[in-house]
Design a protein around this motif. Structure first.
Motif, PDB file in Angstrom:
ATOM      1  N   ASP A   1      53.292  44.491  36.233  1.00 36.70           N
ATOM      2  CA  ASP A   1      52.717  45.645  36.285  1.00 36.70           C
ATOM      3  C   ASP A   1      52.429  46.064  37.752  1.00 36.70           C
ATOM      4  O   ASP A   1      51.468  45.868  38.267  1.00 36.70           O
ATOM      5  CB  ASP A   1      51.639  45.910  35.447  1.00 36.70           C
ATOM      6  N   GLU A   2      53.322  46.239  38.449  1.00 40.68           N
ATOM      7  CA  GLU A   2      53.377  46.678  40.112  1.00 40.68           C
ATOM      8  C   GLU A   2      52.393  45.509  40.647  1.00 40.68           C
ATOM      9  O   GLU A   2      51.548  45.730  41.370  1.00 40.68           O
ATOM     10  CB  GLU A   2      52.152  47.997  40.118  1.00 40.68           C
ATOM     11  N   ALA A   3      53.146  44.094  40.405  1.00 36.79           N
ATOM     12  CA  ALA A   3      52.318  43.080  40.935  1.00 36.79           C
ATOM     13  C   ALA A   3      52.091  42.928  42.412  1.00 36.79           C
ATOM     14  O   ALA A   3      51.516  42.221  42.877  1.00 36.79           O
ATOM     15  CB  ALA A   3      53.159  41.947  40.327  1.00 36.79           C
ATOM     16  N   THR A   4      52.933  43.778  43.153  1.00 40.67           N
ATOM     17  CA  THR A   4      52.883  43.581  44.717  1.00 40.67           C
ATOM     18  C   THR A   4      52.614  44.781  45.325  1.00 40.67           C
ATOM     19  O   THR A   4      52.385  45.277  46.569  1.00 40.67           O
ATOM     20  CB  THR A   4      54.204  43.069  45.306  1.00 40.67           C
TER      21      THR A   4
ATOM     22  N   LEU B   1      38.296  35.042  47.042  1.00 37.15           N
ATOM     23  CA  LEU B   1      39.699  35.026  47.395  1.00 37.15           C
ATOM     24  C   LEU B   1      40.384  36.604  47.869  1.00 37.15           C
ATOM     25  O   LEU B   1      39.630  37.481  47.584  1.00 37.15           O
ATOM     26  CB  LEU B   1      40.379  34.744  46.186  1.00 37.15           C
ATOM     27  N   SER B   2      41.120  36.431  48.550  1.00 37.56           N
ATOM     28  CA  SER B   2      41.798  37.642  48.921  1.00 37.56           C
ATOM     29  C   SER B   2      42.469  38.350  47.914  1.00 37.56           C
ATOM     30  O   SER B   2      42.858  37.630  47.032  1.00 37.56           O
ATOM     31  CB  SER B   2      42.679  37.436  50.353  1.00 37.56           C
ATOM     32  N   GLY B   3      43.025  39.537  48.261  1.00 40.00           N
ATOM     33  CA  GLY B   3      43.871  40.223  47.036  1.00 40.00           C
ATOM     34  C   GLY B   3      45.306  39.474  46.683  1.00 40.00           C
ATOM     35  O   GLY B   3      45.529  39.375  45.646  1.00 40.00           O
ATOM     36  N   GLY B   4      45.847  39.113  47.928  1.00 38.53           N
ATOM     37  CA  GLY B   4      47.220  38.183  47.852  1.00 38.53           C
ATOM     38  C   GLY B   4      46.815  36.822  47.023  1.00 38.53           C
ATOM     39  O   GLY B   4      47.660  36.534  46.178  1.00 38.53           O
ATOM     40  N   GLN B   5      45.749  36.203  47.363  1.00 35.48           N
ATOM     41  CA  GLN B   5      45.272  34.899  46.647  1.00 35.48           C
ATOM     42  C   GLN B   5      45.147  35.238  45.275  1.00 35.48           C
ATOM     43  O   GLN B   5      45.485  34.354  44.090  1.00 35.48           O
ATOM     44  CB  GLN B   5      44.215  34.414  47.413  1.00 35.48           C
ATOM     45  N   ARG B   6      44.438  36.187  44.925  1.00 30.00           N
ATOM     46  CA  ARG B   6      44.235  36.767  43.463  1.00 30.00           C
ATOM     47  C   ARG B   6      45.478  36.820  42.676  1.00 30.00           C
ATOM     48  O   ARG B   6      45.588  36.527  41.565  1.00 30.00           O
ATOM     49  CB  ARG B   6      43.176  37.858  43.359  1.00 30.00           C
ATOM     50  N   GLN B   7      46.410  37.583  43.572  1.00 27.10           N
ATOM     51  CA  GLN B   7      47.429  37.839  42.672  1.00 27.10           C
ATOM     52  C   GLN B   7      48.328  36.576  42.357  1.00 27.10           C
ATOM     53  O   GLN B   7      49.097  36.631  41.466  1.00 27.10           O
ATOM     54  CB  GLN B   7      48.261  38.992  43.648  1.00 27.10           C
ATOM     55  N   ARG B   8      48.402  35.757  43.318  1.00 24.88           N
ATOM     56  CA  ARG B   8      49.135  34.501  43.204  1.00 24.88           C
ATOM     57  C   ARG B   8      48.500  33.464  42.251  1.00 24.88           C
ATOM     58  O   ARG B   8      49.059  32.708  41.480  1.00 24.88           O
ATOM     59  CB  ARG B   8      49.284  33.978  44.624  1.00 24.88           C
TER      60      ARG B   8
ATOM     61  N   PRO C   1      49.217  41.523  35.883  1.00 27.60           N
ATOM     62  CA  PRO C   1      48.724  42.921  36.280  1.00 27.60           C
ATOM     63  C   PRO C   1      48.721  43.430  37.831  1.00 27.60           C
ATOM     64  O   PRO C   1      49.256  42.501  38.644  1.00 27.60           O
ATOM     65  CB  PRO C   1      47.491  43.036  35.746  1.00 27.60           C
ATOM     66  N   GLN C   2      48.562  44.588  37.794  1.00 31.76           N
ATOM     67  CA  GLN C   2      48.710  45.054  39.105  1.00 31.76           C
ATOM     68  C   GLN C   2      47.518  44.429  40.119  1.00 31.76           C
ATOM     69  O   GLN C   2      47.958  44.218  41.421  1.00 31.76           O
ATOM     70  CB  GLN C   2      48.404  46.620  39.262  1.00 31.76           C
ATOM     71  N   GLU C   3      46.382  44.063  39.555  1.00 29.74           N
ATOM     72  CA  GLU C   3      45.330  43.615  40.236  1.00 29.74           C
ATOM     73  C   GLU C   3      45.107  41.923  39.730  1.00 29.74           C
ATOM     74  O   GLU C   3      44.928  42.198  38.480  1.00 29.74           O
ATOM     75  CB  GLU C   3      44.335  44.310  40.645  1.00 29.74           C
ATOM     76  N   GLY C   4      45.271  40.984  40.329  1.00 30.92           N
ATOM     77  CA  GLY C   4      44.802  39.833  39.768  1.00 30.92           C
ATOM     78  C   GLY C   4      43.467  39.699  39.114  1.00 30.92           C
ATOM     79  O   GLY C   4      42.549  39.755  39.921  1.00 30.92           O
ATOM     80  N   ILE C   5      43.238  39.636  37.733  1.00 30.01           N
ATOM     81  CA  ILE C   5      42.066  40.047  37.269  1.00 30.01           C
ATOM     82  C   ILE C   5      41.359  38.613  37.060  1.00 30.01           C
ATOM     83  O   ILE C   5      42.327  37.760  36.393  1.00 30.01           O
ATOM     84  CB  ILE C   5      41.763  40.788  36.044  1.00 30.01           C
TER      85      ILE C   5
END
Length: 596
Positions: free
Chosen positions: A515-518, A491-498, A434-438
């Motif tokens: 979904d707009e992952a970056t 975690l940071s936003g980038g870490q959550r996304q990874r 997703p757009q934001e790592g949930i």
């Protein structure tokens, strides 16, 4: 839909009928019920035994010529009854309280199990925070009903019936006069009960509002404080609390008036009967012990019937709570597997196809999110979907995962219509970033294993390595066992996304949805995430939603959407040269002049 948790126009229960759900849940534990009833009968019998022994003590122990041994005999028996009463009361409390907790646990589990079956459209129309408050405030009321109120009701019924029978034994004439007063108490109970039903249900709704306000403000604390809106949120919360208080005040007033009327009528009748009884003692028609026992028992009977008025109000509140929870239990999912689902091909190919699909969200039926949409994605192909906000891009993902069914047209995976397949089997072939790592309030390991719960240690670390997440995971204080906080707050936003990408890697599905992952990352995090995504996309069918066009230049195909329809299709170079919507978007992001 049957329930609308966010609305206040739900009709309150007009009877105690909704309590059947509670009794049905309790019926699964006959041993606890049986032990509780035995203890209940013992305590009721012991309580009624006390006035009987007072009668014997007065008539025999205090009789002329009675010696100390006879007096001691009756008092020893009275003391024994007190011990039995204490043991029975303790056992009754233990068994009914245990039963109440068990019933509440089962109801919470059943409601949550049903909620997890429901499609996202249900939660568009019903506030999750409101539902959450039902799981706390309403179940607490049910626990009180099972653990206290029902027990009190049965105890007072037994006391009332047994007491009346004993009163007939003592003085039939006085008892008949006493019973004439009992029907009079029914009138205020019925009248006040009707008023209490509506107010009790409204009181439950107001309590739920308080829980909703609390959850909403605390869950958005950074926004609240960032915009200096603490005073505003306190004002909103204060309004909810005041509404709750005023509603509770009306409920308490009605119950107080009902209790006043019932107790006044019963004790007024009892005083009159005592007056008559005293005259009969003076005339020698009754003994002193008999009138003492009659008065004592009469007080117990009056107290029992008076308590039933209060108990009735509690049962009405419990019925309201049970009705609200029962609405959630009865709710049926509108997305479900057909009776005979069609199996998806094995091995999976990863093909996707939309054929003349038209769809409107349930809450916005007059607005078409997509209209007459057709698109075929070949196995292994990467297709990017771009367009302005509201063009229908995210709706495509919602339909692929079968969170919704289109009103017209067909969506297929590997040639099988989604409506003919089992939704669980469909979703097993899809991985979403997703757009934001949930993330969940759990350990790093459990968040990663959401993609494949039984994944081995090696598989977890391989996925973390693929997602460029290995290093920061190893640096966590307790490694994979580190608790990540609410929503992965540690975690940071980038870490959550990874982490979300690693979860998708573990899922190892043939179809990948990005979904707009970056879109919300800084340059360094975006580079790490993009590298991870490229590895994840290899040999998978991929649909990409992107606002940053630089991330989808290498896509096999770019689909441009506007107003729910495809307006352009091709690769980056051809679309830029065409001078249409994509070219205008590209010129804004790349400073490339759009071709006229």
């Amino acid at each position: 839909m049957a329930s609308r948790a966010s609305r206040k126009d739900v009709k309150p229960a007009k009877t105690l009928g909704p309590l059947r759900m509670i009794f049905g849940a309790a019926a699964r534990y006959p041993t606890l019920i049986g032990l509780a009833l035995i203890a209940l009968v013992i305590t009721a019998g012991a309580t009624l035994g006390i006035p009987a022994y007072f009668r014997l003590i007065i008539d025999r122990g205090f009789a002329e010529g009675a010696n100390s041994e006879e007096i001691a005999y009756w008092f020893r028996h009275l003391l024994g009854i007190a011990v039995v009463l204490a043991i029975g009361t303790a056992c009754r409390f233990y068994f009914v309280s245990l039963l109440g907790e068990r019933v509440v646990a089962d109801i919470r589990l059943a409601v949550q199990q049903n909620l997890l079956r429901l499609s996202p459209s249900f939660f568009e129309e019903n506030s999750p925070k409101e539902i959450s408050s039902r799981m706390t405030a309403d179940t607490a009321q049910i626990e009180h009903v099972v653990g206290t109120t029902v027990s009190m009701a049965l105890r007072n019924i037994l006391m009332g019936i047994g007491g009346v029978a004993y009163l007939f034994y003592l003085a039939p004439g006085l008892t008949l006069a006493l019973l004439i007063a009992v029907p009079i108490t029914i009138v205020p109970i019925i009248w006040f009960g009707r008023k209490l039903r509506n107010v009790s249900r409204e009181s439950q709704d107001r309590v739920a509002d308080v829980g909703t306000r609390t959850s909403e403000a605390l869950g958005s604390m950074k926004i609240v404080q960032g915009f200096n809106q603490e005073a505003r949120e306190l004002e909103r919360f204060s309004d909810s609390v005041e509404e709750t208080y005023q509603t509770a005040r009306r409920r308490i007033m009605l119950r107080s008036l009902m209790t006043f009327c019932v107790i006044t009528l019963i004790f007024g009748a009892l005083v009159i009967l005592m007056w008559r009884g005293a005259n009969q003692v003076a005339e020698g028609l009754l003994s002193g012990g008999t009138i003492a026992a009659f008065v004592f028992t009469g007080l117990l009977v009056a107290g029992a019937f008076g308590a039933l008025a209060e108990v009735y109000g509690e049962l009405l509140r419990g019925a309201g709570a049970a009705g609200r929870l029962n609405e959630l239990l009865r709710e049926e999912p509108n997305i479900a597997a057909p009776a005979r689902p069609q199996a998806l091909p094995v091995p999976p190919r990863g093909g996707l196809a939309f054929q003349n699909v038209t769809f409107s969200y349930p809450t916005r039926l007059k607005e078409k999110a997509i209209s007459n949409f057709s698109l075929t994605v070949e196995p292994g192909e990467t297709v990017a979907i771009v367009g302005p906000s509201g063009a229908g891009k995210s709706t495509i993902f919602q339909l692929v995962e079968r969170f919704y069914d289109p009103q017209e047209g067909t969506v297929r995976i590997d040639g099988v219509p989604l409506t003919a397949a089992d939704p669980a089997e469909v979703r097993a072939r899809i991985a979403l970033v997703p757009q934001e790592g949930i993330l969940f309030a759990a350990s790093a390991r459990d968040n990663l294993r959401y993609g494949a719960w039984n994944a081995s240690e090696d598989a977890i670390w391989d996925a973390a390595r693929t997602a460029n997440a290995e290093q920061f995971l190893r640096d966590l204080p307790e490694g994979l066992e580190t608790f990540l906080g609410e929503g992965g707050a540690r975690l940071s936003g980038g870490q959550r996304q990874r982490m979300a990408i690693a979860r998708a890697v573990l899922c190892d599905a043939p179809i990948l949805l990005l979904d707009e992952a970056t879109s919300a990352l800084d340059a360094e995090s975006e580079l790490l995430v993009q590298q991870a995504l490229e590895r994840l996309m290899a040999q998978r069918t991929t649909l990409v939603i992107a606002h940053r066009l630089a991330t989808i230049r290498a896509a096999d195909r770019i689909v441009v959407m506007e107003d729910g329809q495809i307006v352009e299709e091709g690769d980056h170079a051809s679309l830029t040269a065409r001078g249409g919507l994509y070219a205008r978007l590209a010129s804004l992001q790349f400073n490339e002049p759009a071709v006229a």
